[in-house]
Design a protein around this motif. Structure first.
Motif, short mmCIF file in Angstrom:
data_model
loop_
_atom_site.label_atom_id
_atom_site.label_comp_id
_atom_site.label_asym_id
_atom_site.label_seq_id
_atom_site.Cartn_x
_atom_site.Cartn_y
_atom_site.Cartn_z
N CYS A 71 0.81 -1.12 -0.09
CA CYS A 71 0.00 -0.01 -0.15
C CYS A 71 0.85 1.28 0.12
CB CYS A 71 -1.06 0.03 1.20
SG CYS A 71 -2.40 -1.26 0.99
N ALA A 72 1.85 1.35 0.70
CA ALA A 72 2.82 2.34 0.65
C ALA A 72 3.34 2.52 -0.65
CB ALA A 72 3.90 2.11 1.97
N ASP A 73 3.95 1.44 -1.13
CA ASP A 73 4.32 1.61 -2.54
C ASP A 73 3.57 2.14 -3.41
OD1 ASP A 73 7.09 0.69 -1.60
OD2 ASP A 73 6.48 -1.52 -2.01
N TRP A 74 2.26 1.71 -3.38
CA TRP A 74 1.19 2.37 -4.33
C TRP A 74 1.07 3.82 -4.13
CZ3 TRP A 74 -3.20 4.96 -4.23
CH2 TRP A 74 -4.10 4.87 -5.34
N LEU A 75 1.02 4.17 -3.03
CA LEU A 75 0.92 5.68 -2.60
C LEU A 75 2.03 6.59 -3.14
CD1 LEU A 75 -0.27 5.48 0.94
CD2 LEU A 75 -1.73 6.44 -1.00
#
Length: 289
Positions: A71-75
């Motif tokens: 999720c952090a990488d997607w952000l």
């Protein structure tokens, strides 16, 4: 830099079941129905990441940690340049009640994304997490007219806008989630400018929280047509005020949380809310004509 408590202070249990459509990477998508359809939402992605980080801290579930990091990488991959040298999660769809109209940004998305990125940095130190957080926080320094997410309450103090529109609608939960992101940034980087902004917002909220109190229930926002919160948002308001009371050692926030939970349990208050909602629907229908 200072490490944050990896477990986000807001609990999701009983509020959000995360029953979304997930893509092949495990990133949630929200079905809004026509004409918007199935969309990614940075708020939902950040919350899913924060929830899974909680699960990893409390249960040692490695799969949950990997979900939080994805999720952090997607952000990181989906933020884009915005005004005033900021990075933001830009919404290309709007909402019919009071807007905003695309493209727009959300204080709630910015704050929750920062809260996730800085926590993930403690687990998996990536320069991109720091870079994006530093650029994303800039939107809190500017008001709506300047491309930011800040707007004044009735006494002139700042409150952060989940939906930046004019006149401001001051969604209570979205503004507080945004505030928690700025607080996390101030603590993590020991940033005095952001600390001062946080305390300004907290002081204003301490003075003005009754603006969201109907006497028997809470308001979802300060839209010109008063809108009573759902029972889920009533509980969320109480949880958020408990968090503020703990973080800032403010008994008044804790007292407000107790008051709102008493309302939630009170059958008479719930009946009053139902009657209020019926009147609200009539007023909203009239405003749309």
């Amino acid at each position: 830099m200072r490490k944050l408590d990896l477990s986000y202070p807001v609990r999701w249990e009983g509020l959000e079941n995360f029953s979304y459509d997930f893509d092949a990477e495990g990133i949630p998508r929200v079905q809004y129905g026509p004409p918007i359809g199935l969309r990614y939402n940075a708020i939902t992605t950040a919350q899913w990441g924060l929830y899974n980080l909680q699960r990893w801290v409390e249960k040692g579930a490695d799969a949950a940690l990997q979900t939080a990091l994805r999720c952090a990488d997607w952000l990181v991959a989906n933020c884009r340049p915005w005004k005033n040298e900021a990075l933001a999660w830009i919404y290309e769809y709007g909402f019919p009640l009071y807007g905003p109209f695309p493209p727009w940004i959300s204080a709630m998305a910015q704050g929750e994304a920062i809260s996730l990125l800085l926590r993930c940095c403690s687990v998996n130190p990536k320069e991109d997490y720091l870079r994006v957080s530093r650029a994303a926080v800039r939107v809190f320094l500017y008001d709506y007219a300047e491309g930011g997410v800040a707007a004044p309450l009735a006494d002139g103090t700042v409150f952060f806008q989940e939906y930046p529109v004019e006149p401001p609608v001051h969604v209570l939960n979205g503004g507080i989630f945004a505030l928690l992101g700025v607080y996390d940034y101030a603590v993590f980087f020991d940033d005095q400018e952001m600390r001062a902004l946080v305390h300004h917002v907290v002081d204003g909220l301490k003075r003005r929280w009754r603006d969201w109190d109907l006497g028997f229930w809470t308001r979802y926002d300060l839209y010109r047509i008063p809108r009573a919160a759902s029972p889920m948002y009533q509980e969320l308001h109480a949880r958020l005020f408990d968090v503020l009371g703990d973080l800032f050692n403010e008994d008044e926030f804790k007292a407000a949380a107790k008051r709102w939970r008493r309302q939630l349990r009170n059958p008479a208050a719930r009946l009053l809310r139902l009657g209020f909602k019926l009147q609200e629907k009539v007023r909203l229908a009239g405003a749309r004509r």
